[in-house]
Scaffold this motif. Structure first.
Motif, PDB file in Angstrom:
ATOM      1  N   ALA A 167     -26.587   7.569  23.741  1.00 33.34           N
ATOM      2  CA  ALA A 167     -27.123   8.235  24.933  1.00 33.34           C
ATOM      3  C   ALA A 167     -28.200   9.211  24.460  1.00 33.34           C
ATOM      4  O   ALA A 167     -28.178   9.672  23.309  1.00 33.34           O
ATOM      5  N   GLY A 202     -31.484  12.300  25.718  1.00 36.14           N
ATOM      6  CA  GLY A 202     -32.245  13.114  26.662  1.00 36.14           C
ATOM      7  C   GLY A 202     -33.581  13.440  26.038  1.00 36.14           C
ATOM      8  O   GLY A 202     -33.651  13.758  24.844  1.00 36.14           O
ATOM      9  N   TYR A 207     -25.935  21.634  22.926  1.00 34.77           N
ATOM     10  CA  TYR A 207     -24.984  20.652  23.463  1.00 34.77           C
ATOM     11  C   TYR A 207     -23.697  21.378  23.835  1.00 34.77           C
ATOM     12  O   TYR A 207     -23.132  22.131  23.031  1.00 34.77           O
ATOM     13  N   THR A 211     -22.093  17.521  34.050  1.00 36.52           N
ATOM     14  CA  THR A 211     -23.078  16.447  34.128  1.00 36.52           C
ATOM     15  C   THR A 211     -23.869  16.388  32.829  1.00 36.52           C
ATOM     16  O   THR A 211     -23.771  17.285  31.975  1.00 36.52           O
ATOM     17  N   SER A 212     -24.688  15.345  32.698  1.00 36.59           N
ATOM     18  CA  SER A 212     -25.541  15.231  31.507  1.00 36.59           C
ATOM     19  C   SER A 212     -26.465  16.434  31.382  1.00 36.59           C
ATOM     20  O   SER A 212     -26.674  16.960  30.278  1.00 36.59           O
ATOM     21  N   ARG A 265     -24.586  19.290  29.987  1.00 37.48           N
ATOM     22  CA  ARG A 265     -24.111  19.112  28.613  1.00 37.48           C
ATOM     23  C   ARG A 265     -25.230  19.188  27.572  1.00 37.48           C
ATOM     24  O   ARG A 265     -24.958  19.537  26.421  1.00 37.48           O
ATOM     25  N   LEU A 266     -26.450  18.850  27.937  1.00 35.03           N
ATOM     26  CA  LEU A 266     -27.543  18.846  26.957  1.00 35.03           C
ATOM     27  C   LEU A 266     -28.737  19.590  27.515  1.00 35.03           C
ATOM     28  O   LEU A 266     -29.218  19.278  28.612  1.00 35.03           O
ATOM     29  N   PHE A 275     -32.727  11.459  31.122  1.00 35.68           N
ATOM     30  CA  PHE A 275     -31.572  10.969  30.375  1.00 35.68           C
ATOM     31  C   PHE A 275     -31.514   9.444  30.389  1.00 35.68           C
ATOM     32  O   PHE A 275     -31.902   8.786  31.356  1.00 35.68           O
ATOM     33  N   THR A 334     -25.079   8.377  29.696  1.00 36.85           N
ATOM     34  CA  THR A 334     -24.397   9.619  30.048  1.00 36.85           C
ATOM     35  C   THR A 334     -24.092  10.408  28.788  1.00 36.85           C
ATOM     36  O   THR A 334     -23.490   9.875  27.846  1.00 36.85           O
ATOM     37  N   ILE A 335     -24.504  11.666  28.766  1.00 38.88           N
ATOM     38  CA  ILE A 335     -24.234  12.519  27.619  1.00 38.88           C
ATOM     39  C   ILE A 335     -22.722  12.691  27.485  1.00 38.88           C
ATOM     40  O   ILE A 335     -22.050  13.066  28.451  1.00 38.88           O
TER      41      ILE A 335
END
Length: 492
Positions: free
Chosen positions: A122, A124, A142, A148-149, A152-153, A166, A169-170
């Motif tokens: 995955a 971003g 991170y 959500t992604s 998280r990133l 993205f 999914t992170i």
């Protein structure tokens, strides 16, 4: 009268003897420069740095990575730093690389493994950075606890949070790799080596807040490890490499004791020029953040000191009414290295420019110009609000890689007031009619001087790939004998 058998030694040329001196940028004068050492990675050598997997580097639910970079040439997926190896047993982890190649790969792309061998990923990616907003510092955060992604990133460039695109999914948890942490390549993927200088690489196994990530950005200079404790609430990094050693292994200045060792050859050390002081009476200061700082070497140009820019590195400073005289001399040492823009597209490669902040129609600068036939020629380009954009064109094709001493002379009052000499030889000129009565003093209220770029208003453009030597500007103009003495002194 001295005795007849004695001879008086000729007085050495010194630009400061002339009251007309307006600017003297001298790469030999190291006391007038602020130099910052970086580790330089070159794709041509394939050398990189690494340290074995160890407990201080193990992050599963939270990670922050910070580094400062000065890019040379970017493309798709050139790896800055990563702890993981693609399609390798025990290689699951992460990697921070350049992004897609739309604008030379000048973005940040973060890859996270979705399985233990890093074959499912995955990612971003940030938007492409533009020439007007080039950046130097990167912070990747991170936080596996995010919903959500986007939670998280996160990526911050020069303290500013970026909007990420993205793919996949992170994940909520990172795989722990058993392979080494590497700087300058993406392990398991040949061709992902880096062309860039890097400095101050730090790793936390916690997720920094937005305020903390922004606080790490420090006006283009960067915090040393010892200074990090001054940021409120900031935990000590798990590892911190300043990357300022002159050669060899790079030691951890933090608590881990993990040393980055050279692999596959030598990772060179280079010096970036983040500040240059004018040796003239105005004492103008030109500065650059690490991300746009040109490189300096004591043997850059035919064995002599000089600066090098790869197209995005330049220095700039603010001064009002530069060269406010109806006559002047501009002497420069420069080596064109490459042609910018697509074949057949014209391009201004700015050498020394003076523009008006907040205005796009008042400027004066010297440049190398690439025409639609890809021929490079020297030019002056001058404009004020009441006159069209005009050129003084040197009718002599330039050769890439050749050292030139450019000797421009000009005077208000007619096209005969202009003259150009290249390496001691007069060059014919074509002068646009709009410049018949114009010299630099006819462009009022200039306050942004740039070496290696053209800055007009808030726009930075006209950057090229050069080596730069000394830059001298006089106004009013010198006598012909003094002008020739300056020319000879610069190396003709």
């Amino acid at each position: 009268m001295p005795p007849s058998h004695l001879q008086l030694r000729a007085r050495a040329f010194d630009p400061r003897r002339f009251r007309q001196l307006q600017l003297w940028l001298d790469p030999r004068w190291t006391n007038g420069m602020r130099l910052s050492r970086v580790a330089e990675f070159r794709r041509a050598t394939g050398a990189y740095l690494s340290t074995p997997a160890a407990a201080p580097l193990q992050a599963t639910t939270a990670l922050t990575v910070e580094f400062w970079k000065n890019s040379v040439s970017l493309g798709l997926d050139r790896a800055y730093v990563g702890h993981g190896s693609y399609n390798t047993s025990g290689g699951g982890g992460w990697n921070i690389s350049s992004g897609d190649g739309v604008n030379g790969g000048n973005s940040i792309k973060v890859y996270l493994a979705l399985n233990a061998n890093f074959s499912v990923i995955a990612s971003g990616v940030t938007p492409q950075a533009t020439l007007a907003a080039d950046w130097s510092q990167c912070v990747v955060v991170y936080n596996g606890g995010g919903a959500t992604s986007a939670d998280r990133l996160k990526v911050y460039l020069d303290g500013v949070a970026q909007s990420l695109t993205f793919s996949g999914t992170i994940p909520a948890t990172l795989f722990l790799p058993t392979v080494p942490l590497e700087v300058g390549r993406f392990a398991g993927l040949p061709g992902r080596e880096l062309d860039a200088g890097m400095q101050r690489l730090r790793l936390w196994t916690v997720a920094l807040s937005a305020a903390q990530a922004s606080a790490l950005y420090n006006t283009g200079a960067g915090h040393s490890h010892a200074q990090l404790a001054g940021i409120s609430g900031l935990a000590a990094p798990a590892a911190a490499w300043e990357l300022q050693e002159s050669s060899g292994a790079r030691a951890d200045s933090g608590p881990s004791g993990l040393t980055l060792q050279q692999q596959n050859g030598t990772v060179a050390s280079g010096l970036l020029t983040t500040e240059v002081r004018d040796r003239g009476p105005r004492q103008l200061v030109l500065t650059a953040p690490l991300g746009t700082a040109p490189r300096w070497s004591e043997s850059e140009i035919t064995g002599k000191p000089g600066w090098r820019t790869h197209g995005r590195q330049f220095l700039s400073g603010t001064i009002s009414d530069w060269l406010t005289a109806p006559t002047g001399d501009l002497l420069q040492v420069a080596v064109p290295l490459a042609l910018e823009s697509a074949p057949g597209s014209p391009y201004d490669h700015g050498l020394l420019a003076s523009g008006v902040s907040g205005s796009t129609d008042r400027y004066a600068f010297s440049l190398f110009y690439k025409d639609t036939s890809n021929v490079l020629t020297p030019r002056l380009r001058i404009r004020n609000q009441s006159a069209p954009n005009g050129f003084v064109i040197g009718n002599s094709a330039l050769t890439l890689g050749q050292r030139y001493v450019l000797n421009w002379r000009g005077a208000t009052g007619g096209t005969d007031g202009y003259a150009l000499r290249l390496n001691g030889q007069a060059v014919g000129l074509t002068v646009q009619s709009g410049l018949a009565n114009t010299w630099f003093d006819d462009v009022p209220a200039r306050d942004k001087v740039a070496l290696g770029a053209f800055i007009t208003g808030a726009i930075v453009q006209g950057m090229g790939q050069y080596q730069f030597g000394q830059q001298l500007a006089f106004g009013p103009g010198l006598s012909q004998s003094a002008n020739r003495a300056a020319e000879r002194w610069l190396g003709v």
